[in-house]
Scaffold this active site. Structure first.
Site, mmCIF file in Angstrom:
data_model
loop_
_atom_site.group_PDB
_atom_site.id
_atom_site.type_symbol
_atom_site.label_atom_id
_atom_site.label_comp_id
_atom_site.label_asym_id
_atom_site.label_seq_id
_atom_site.Cartn_x
_atom_site.Cartn_y
_atom_site.Cartn_z
ATOM 1 N N HIS A 183 0.867 -1.180 0.000
ATOM 2 C CA HIS A 183 0.000 0.000 0.000
ATOM 3 C C HIS A 183 0.908 1.235 0.000
ATOM 4 C CE1 HIS A 183 -2.771 2.962 1.806
ATOM 5 N NE2 HIS A 183 -3.774 2.158 1.503
ATOM 6 N N ASP A 217 3.317 -3.909 8.130
ATOM 7 C CA ASP A 217 2.061 -3.182 7.984
ATOM 8 C C ASP A 217 0.937 -4.191 8.260
ATOM 9 O OD1 ASP A 217 -0.290 -2.125 7.038
ATOM 10 O OD2 ASP A 217 0.522 -1.445 5.121
ATOM 11 N N GLN A 241 -4.284 -4.820 7.194
ATOM 12 C CA GLN A 241 -5.277 -5.777 6.692
ATOM 13 C C GLN A 241 -5.246 -7.095 7.457
ATOM 14 O OE1 GLN A 241 -7.641 -5.136 4.574
ATOM 15 N NE2 GLN A 241 -6.900 -3.153 3.871
ATOM 16 N N LYS A 296 -10.090 -0.245 10.899
ATOM 17 C CA LYS A 296 -10.247 -1.494 10.138
ATOM 18 C C LYS A 296 -10.523 -2.680 11.064
ATOM 19 C CE LYS A 296 -7.123 -0.033 6.417
ATOM 20 N NZ LYS A 296 -7.928 0.355 5.267
ATOM 21 N N CYS A 315 -4.653 2.396 -3.644
ATOM 22 C CA CYS A 315 -3.419 2.951 -3.034
ATOM 23 C C CYS A 315 -2.259 1.983 -3.225
ATOM 24 C CB CYS A 315 -3.610 3.269 -1.555
ATOM 25 S SG CYS A 315 -4.907 4.446 -1.238
HETATM 26 C C1 LIG Z 1 -2.336 -2.698 3.571
HETATM 27 C C2 LIG Z 1 -2.691 -1.317 4.024
HETATM 28 N N1 LIG Z 1 -1.746 -0.565 4.585
HETATM 29 C C3 LIG Z 1 -1.990 0.674 5.031
HETATM 30 C C4 LIG Z 1 -3.238 1.228 4.918
HETATM 31 C C5 LIG Z 1 -3.456 2.614 5.412
HETATM 32 O O1 LIG Z 1 -4.355 2.635 6.467
HETATM 33 P P1 LIG Z 1 -4.857 4.039 7.032
HETATM 34 O O2 LIG Z 1 -5.467 4.759 5.873
HETATM 35 O O3 LIG Z 1 -5.835 3.666 8.085
HETATM 36 O O4 LIG Z 1 -3.660 4.741 7.545
HETATM 37 C C6 LIG Z 1 -4.266 0.490 4.324
HETATM 38 C C7 LIG Z 1 -5.608 1.081 4.143
HETATM 39 O O5 LIG Z 1 -6.363 0.718 3.280
HETATM 40 C C8 LIG Z 1 -3.980 -0.820 3.869
HETATM 41 O O6 LIG Z 1 -4.921 -1.567 3.294
#
Ligand SMILES: Cc1ncc(COP(=O)(O)O)c(C=O)c1O
Length: 407
Positions: A121, A198, A201, A224, A364
């Site tokens: 992401h 990260d 998910q 999430k 993203c």
């Molecule tokens: C794999 C992953 N990393 C990071 C993020 C970023 O999360 P946030 O927008 O809550 O900071 C997301 C959000 O969709 C994600 O799916």
């Protein structure tokens, strides 16, 4: 088949969209909130609001206790060795930027390498990319196997003696794959690099044990995991946190301020400058209590069944390309696909008319889209409150959208 109807706990699932029952299949973007979370947050503002860590009066002490209890809850959820290894941020994005601005700034130099996966992401990619540009370091990518799983052989090649940081997602927000974090930790540590995970998910869908994974830093977002927006978590190994200079300065994070110098507070307050999102953290606590009451065994049973139904329906429909593994074994609750000759946004708009809410776009993850040679995909993602009827409504609506564009 579970006998408990978890849908009753989520007021939004009773609403209608475009005169149709809401079919919410965008859980990877954000999850809906159970009444328990809404109530806990309303109760805090109605009956318990005060700032934390400063007042000596009763309400302030109670707010501090409630806030700190959530730190214990998160430490227990992640199996952190110490509660001080957990601190609150605004989001996964904020947590990852924090690691870049502290560990990255302090320990990455010109000529070093930072290794990410092509599936990252942007939140776990752009901060590293910008750090690499600032420092004169090299950003390297680990590719995929043909079925969308991380290519471990490539990881072995990319992680070298020059690598300072390996930053990977535990679960992809597009491909539905879960990465071999323990193995990546071994590869990173063999080169004296740190592993940043990260977990955006992952945390809503599987038990996470940061000690078993041997992750050095682990980030996730409350929104999430059925909690509110505006709260994130960062876990860091204590021995690493001890080496870091805070990225932000101000109230709450000091123990003594003199005219020219400051003594910082102990970890973790040192890393939580300013008034935190107290209500949001309390909401996260309520969400985790709720999620743990449901239990990961139930979550995974339901989500596996629905993912299998999604994959079966999509792979049997002509003119559909599914990205990532085509079978449910090792497949997370996220399924990305495209309809031949129809842009993802048109598919998602058509589905919305039937009350079916899915995400379309690059998710993203533009480098991943480039790697897959597509500009966008449609993504359906389930949570444990979804049911077979949701997936059926989605598949029926998708068939109609396809027929509309074919005619
Ligand atoms: C794999 C992953 N990393 C990071 C993020 C970023 O999360 P946030 O927008 O809550 O900071 C997301 C959000 O969709 C994600 O799916």
């Amino acid at each position: 088949m579970t006998t408990i109807d978890y849908r009753q706990d989520f007021p939004i699932l009773k609403t209608r969209v475009n005169d149709e029952p809401l079919t919410y299949l965008d859980n990877a973007a954000t999850s809906q909130k159970p009444q328990a979370v809404i109530d806990a947050m309303a109760d805090f503002y109605a009956n318990g609001n005060a700032n934390v860590h400063r007042g000596v009066y009763t309400l302030a002490a109670q707010a501090t206790d409630r806030y700190e209890a959530v730190r214990d809850q998160v430490a227990q959820l992640l199996n952190a060795a110490r509660r001080e290894e957990v601190f609150f941020t605004r989001s996964t994005t904020d947590s990852l930027n924090w690691v870049v601005q502290t560990y990255g700034e302090q320990f990455v130099s010109a000529g070093d390498e930072i290794v990410v996966a092509v599936m990252e992401h942007h939140s776990n990619l752009v901060p590293w990319q910008q750090l690499a540009i600032r420092k004169g370091a090299t950003l390297k990518y680990v590719g995929l196997q043909p079925d969308g799983q991380l290519d471990l052989e490539d990881a072995r090649k990319q992680i070298t003696a020059k690598t300072k940081i390996v930053a990977v997602t535990q679960a992809s927000n597009v491909l539905g794959v879960t990465n071999p974090i323990k193995t990546l930790a071994r590869l990173a540590h063999a080169q004296h690099a740190v592993l940043v995970v990260d977990g955006a998910q992952a945390v809503a869908h599987m038990p996470v044990d940061v000690q078993a994974l041997d992750a050095d830093f682990y980030a996730f977002s409350a929104h999430k995991v059925y909690g509110p927006t505006g709260v994130g978590v960062l876990y860091g190994k204590y021995a690493l946190l001890e080496q870091l200079t805070p990225a932000q300065f101000g109230g709450e994070m000091i123990s003594d301020v003199d005219w020219q110098t400051t003594e910082f507070a102990a970890i973790p307050e040192r890393f939580e400058a300013g008034t935190p999102n107290v209500c949001g953290v309390i909401g996260l606590g309520a969400a985790l209590t709720y999620l743990q009451r449901v239990g990961f065994a139930t979550v995974q049973t339901i989500e596996k069944r629905l993912t299998a139904q999604l994959l079966d329906g999509l792979t049997q429909m002509p003119g559909i390309t599914v990205y990532g593994p085509q079978t449910v074994a090792d497949h997370g609750p996220v399924v990305a696909f495209n309809v031949e000759n129809v842009h993802g946004h048109d598919v998602a708009t058509g589905l919305d008319l039937a009350g079916v809410e899915v995400r379309a776009g690059h998710h993203c993850a533009q480098p991943l889209m480039r790697y897959l040679h597509v500009s966008a995909t449609v993504r359906a993602s389930v949570g444990f409150y979804n049911n077979e009827a949701d997936v059926e409504r989605f598949l029926t609506a998708l068939k109609s959208v396809k027929e509309f564009f074919e005619s």
